[in-house]
Design a protein around this motif. Structure first.
Motif, PDB file in Angstrom:
ATOM      1  N   LEU A   1      78.312  50.498  48.991  1.00 30.32           N
ATOM      2  CA  LEU A   1      77.393  49.554  49.327  1.00 30.32           C
ATOM      3  C   LEU A   1      76.225  50.344  48.609  1.00 30.32           C
ATOM      4  O   LEU A   1      75.776  48.681  48.435  1.00 30.32           O
ATOM      5  CB  LEU A   1      77.499  50.748  50.754  1.00 30.32           C
ATOM      6  CG  LEU A   1      75.545  49.652  51.440  1.00 30.32           C
ATOM      7  CD1 LEU A   1      76.581  48.658  51.810  1.00 30.32           C
ATOM      8  CD2 LEU A   1      75.926  50.866  52.984  1.00 30.32           C
ATOM      9  N   ALA A   2      75.693  51.109  48.195  1.00 30.29           N
ATOM     10  CA  ALA A   2      74.333  50.789  47.621  1.00 30.29           C
ATOM     11  C   ALA A   2      74.146  50.134  46.738  1.00 30.29           C
ATOM     12  O   ALA A   2      72.859  49.146  45.988  1.00 30.29           O
ATOM     13  CB  ALA A   2      73.985  52.229  47.183  1.00 30.29           C
ATOM     14  N   GLY A   3      75.181  49.463  45.593  1.00 32.20           N
ATOM     15  CA  GLY A   3      75.204  49.404  44.450  1.00 32.20           C
ATOM     16  C   GLY A   3      75.287  47.404  45.060  1.00 32.20           C
ATOM     17  O   GLY A   3      75.419  47.152  44.247  1.00 32.20           O
ATOM     18  N   GLN A   4      76.240  47.925  46.072  1.00 33.91           N
ATOM     19  CA  GLN A   4      76.593  45.886  46.612  1.00 33.91           C
ATOM     20  C   GLN A   4      75.752  45.380  46.990  1.00 33.91           C
ATOM     21  O   GLN A   4      75.300  44.920  46.516  1.00 33.91           O
ATOM     22  CB  GLN A   4      78.071  46.153  48.070  1.00 33.91           C
ATOM     23  CG  GLN A   4      79.372  46.541  47.342  1.00 33.91           C
ATOM     24  CD  GLN A   4      79.935  46.020  47.557  1.00 33.91           C
ATOM     25  OE1 GLN A   4      79.992  45.555  48.392  1.00 33.91           O
ATOM     26  NE2 GLN A   4      81.311  46.378  47.490  1.00 33.91           N
ATOM     27  N   VAL A   5      74.694  46.907  47.641  1.00 31.18           N
ATOM     28  CA  VAL A   5      73.250  45.713  47.308  1.00 31.18           C
ATOM     29  C   VAL A   5      72.766  45.417  46.828  1.00 31.18           C
ATOM     30  O   VAL A   5      71.952  43.976  46.735  1.00 31.18           O
ATOM     31  CB  VAL A   5      72.459  46.934  48.917  1.00 31.18           C
ATOM     32  CG1 VAL A   5      71.282  45.832  49.284  1.00 31.18           C
ATOM     33  CG2 VAL A   5      73.281  47.108  50.709  1.00 31.18           C
ATOM     34  N   HIS A   6      72.426  45.523  45.991  1.00 37.80           N
ATOM     35  CA  HIS A   6      71.506  45.649  44.642  1.00 37.80           C
ATOM     36  C   HIS A   6      72.005  44.391  43.781  1.00 37.80           C
ATOM     37  O   HIS A   6      71.744  43.500  43.636  1.00 37.80           O
ATOM     38  CB  HIS A   6      71.616  47.096  44.072  1.00 37.80           C
ATOM     39  CG  HIS A   6      70.407  46.962  42.342  1.00 37.80           C
ATOM     40  ND1 HIS A   6      70.662  47.633  41.422  1.00 37.80           N
ATOM     41  CD2 HIS A   6      69.173  46.087  42.630  1.00 37.80           C
ATOM     42  CE1 HIS A   6      69.723  47.206  40.772  1.00 37.80           C
ATOM     43  NE2 HIS A   6      69.156  46.414  40.990  1.00 37.80           N
ATOM     44  N   ALA A   7      73.178  44.147  44.042  1.00 37.95           N
ATOM     45  CA  ALA A   7      73.512  43.055  43.277  1.00 37.95           C
ATOM     46  C   ALA A   7      74.110  42.067  44.092  1.00 37.95           C
ATOM     47  O   ALA A   7      73.789  40.999  43.008  1.00 37.95           O
ATOM     48  CB  ALA A   7      75.275  43.559  42.699  1.00 37.95           C
ATOM     49  N   ALA A   8      73.694  42.127  45.356  1.00 37.61           N
ATOM     50  CA  ALA A   8      73.491  40.911  46.151  1.00 37.61           C
ATOM     51  C   ALA A   8      72.649  40.338  45.502  1.00 37.61           C
ATOM     52  O   ALA A   8      71.990  39.478  46.163  1.00 37.61           O
ATOM     53  CB  ALA A   8      74.304  41.437  47.233  1.00 37.61           C
ATOM     54  N   LEU A   9      71.335  41.973  46.001  1.00 43.86           N
ATOM     55  CA  LEU A   9      69.950  41.104  45.643  1.00 43.86           C
ATOM     56  C   LEU A   9      69.971  40.485  44.982  1.00 43.86           C
ATOM     57  O   LEU A   9      68.942  39.351  44.935  1.00 43.86           O
ATOM     58  CB  LEU A   9      68.862  42.563  46.797  1.00 43.86           C
ATOM     59  CG  LEU A   9      69.270  42.948  48.446  1.00 43.86           C
ATOM     60  CD1 LEU A   9      68.001  44.143  47.971  1.00 43.86           C
ATOM     61  CD2 LEU A   9      67.962  41.815  48.658  1.00 43.86           C
ATOM     62  N   ARG A  10      70.194  40.493  43.709  1.00 40.39           N
ATOM     63  CA  ARG A  10      70.075  40.493  42.418  1.00 40.39           C
ATOM     64  C   ARG A  10      70.390  39.035  42.549  1.00 40.39           C
ATOM     65  O   ARG A  10      69.714  38.271  41.669  1.00 40.39           O
ATOM     66  CB  ARG A  10      70.668  41.292  41.298  1.00 40.39           C
ATOM     67  CG  ARG A  10      70.544  40.486  40.001  1.00 40.39           C
ATOM     68  CD  ARG A  10      71.525  41.122  38.809  1.00 40.39           C
ATOM     69  NE  ARG A  10      70.675  42.880  38.834  1.00 40.39           N
ATOM     70  CZ  ARG A  10      71.894  43.821  38.807  1.00 40.39           C
ATOM     71  NH1 ARG A  10      73.155  43.530  38.491  1.00 40.39           N
ATOM     72  NH2 ARG A  10      70.989  45.058  38.182  1.00 40.39           N
ATOM     73  N   ASN A  11      71.344  38.761  42.804  1.00 41.97           N
ATOM     74  CA  ASN A  11      71.637  37.187  43.379  1.00 41.97           C
ATOM     75  C   ASN A  11      71.067  36.349  44.107  1.00 41.97           C
ATOM     76  O   ASN A  11      71.202  35.331  43.862  1.00 41.97           O
ATOM     77  CB  ASN A  11      73.638  37.402  43.952  1.00 41.97           C
ATOM     78  CG  ASN A  11      74.861  37.407  42.969  1.00 41.97           C
ATOM     79  OD1 ASN A  11      74.214  37.509  41.081  1.00 41.97           O
ATOM     80  ND2 ASN A  11      75.948  37.850  43.277  1.00 41.97           N
ATOM     81  N   VAL A  12      70.319  36.827  45.158  1.00 40.14           N
ATOM     82  CA  VAL A  12      69.698  36.209  45.845  1.00 40.14           C
ATOM     83  C   VAL A  12      68.021  35.666  44.625  1.00 40.14           C
ATOM     84  O   VAL A  12      68.177  34.805  45.174  1.00 40.14           O
ATOM     85  CB  VAL A  12      68.637  37.370  47.192  1.00 40.14           C
ATOM     86  CG1 VAL A  12      67.645  36.612  47.242  1.00 40.14           C
ATOM     87  CG2 VAL A  12      70.020  37.247  48.095  1.00 40.14           C
ATOM     88  N   ALA A  13      68.253  36.944  44.401  1.00 39.36           N
ATOM     89  CA  ALA A  13      67.036  36.356  42.861  1.00 39.36           C
ATOM     90  C   ALA A  13      67.289  35.236  42.278  1.00 39.36           C
ATOM     91  O   ALA A  13      66.333  34.588  42.089  1.00 39.36           O
ATOM     92  CB  ALA A  13      66.212  37.854  41.837  1.00 39.36           C
ATOM     93  N   THR A  14      68.107  34.966  41.468  1.00 38.72           N
ATOM     94  CA  THR A  14      68.892  34.855  40.453  1.00 38.72           C
ATOM     95  C   THR A  14      68.620  33.264  41.485  1.00 38.72           C
ATOM     96  O   THR A  14      68.255  31.946  40.728  1.00 38.72           O
ATOM     97  CB  THR A  14      70.042  34.972  40.040  1.00 38.72           C
ATOM     98  OG1 THR A  14      69.993  35.782  39.699  1.00 38.72           O
ATOM     99  CG2 THR A  14      70.616  33.496  39.726  1.00 38.72           C
ATOM    100  N   ALA A  15      69.262  32.861  42.687  1.00 33.48           N
ATOM    101  CA  ALA A  15      68.754  32.205  44.126  1.00 33.48           C
ATOM    102  C   ALA A  15      68.263  31.288  43.908  1.00 33.48           C
ATOM    103  O   ALA A  15      67.160  30.211  43.755  1.00 33.48           O
ATOM    104  CB  ALA A  15      70.079  31.954  44.667  1.00 33.48           C
ATOM    105  N   VAL A  16      67.165  32.221  44.015  1.00 32.93           N
ATOM    106  CA  VAL A  16      65.291  31.786  45.016  1.00 32.93           C
ATOM    107  C   VAL A  16      64.976  30.881  43.312  1.00 32.93           C
ATOM    108  O   VAL A  16      64.028  30.695  43.202  1.00 32.93           O
ATOM    109  CB  VAL A  16      64.833  33.346  45.177  1.00 32.93           C
ATOM    110  CG1 VAL A  16      62.697  32.853  45.406  1.00 32.93           C
ATOM    111  CG2 VAL A  16      65.187  33.209  46.426  1.00 32.93           C
ATOM    112  N   THR A  17      65.105  32.169  42.280  1.00 33.09           N
ATOM    113  CA  THR A  17      64.409  31.040  40.896  1.00 33.09           C
ATOM    114  C   THR A  17      64.894  30.146  40.589  1.00 33.09           C
ATOM    115  O   THR A  17      64.312  29.445  39.954  1.00 33.09           O
ATOM    116  CB  THR A  17      63.757  32.923  39.999  1.00 33.09           C
ATOM    117  OG1 THR A  17      65.965  33.229  39.347  1.00 33.09           O
ATOM    118  CG2 THR A  17      63.414  34.156  40.060  1.00 33.09           C
TER     119      THR A  17
END
Length: 135
Positions: free
Chosen positions: A48-64
């Motif tokens: 779960l911790a790794g998936q939260v981090h990876a999903a948030l990285r994808n959120v950051a990629t989308a926003v930028t």
């Protein structure tokens, strides 16, 4: 852009996220739920911790990618498969990783965590939606 995060008197006082975000900006970004997957759809992490981090990285990629910054995010919603309160530490560990490596602020903007029975595939543990106010 987020102009302020606050914790008004009378609301739960904690440090992980701010319950109120006041924003300004001319464009509203509504981001579909992001998963811990590569562009090819492969799951990045089993925990779960790794998936939260990876999903948030994808959120950051989308926003930028839409011309914004991580600091423009005004709200996050986490959908966690099989949610139980003992998963909270792993969820916050994943967000701390994103704060350390991907520019997410501390505290986070307003966060809602919703437990769901399952997600798109059984190997996926979290999906994260975001709302951002862009200049």
């Amino acid at each position: 852009m987020i102009t302020s995060l606050s914790r008004p008197d009378g609301l739960l006082q904690q440090t992980d996220y701010a319950p109120v975000a006041t924003t300004s900006g001319s464009r509203l970004l509504l981001l579909a739920g992001q998963l811990a997957v590569t562009p090819a759809g492969e799951t990045t992490d089993a925990d779960l911790a790794g998936q939260v981090h990876a999903a948030l990285r994808n959120v950051a990629t989308a926003v930028t990618g839409a011309g914004g910054k991580v600091e423009d995010i005004a709200r996050l919603t986490f959908y966690v498969a099989g949610w139980q309160t003992d998963l909270a530490d792993a969820l916050w560990e994943g967000t701390a990783r994103a704060q350390a490596s991907d520019g997410f602020p501390s505290p986070l903007p307003p966060v809602t965590v919703i437990g769901v029975q399952t997600l798109w595939r059984p190997d996926l543990l979290v999906e994260i939606e975001a709302i951002a106010a862009l200049d």
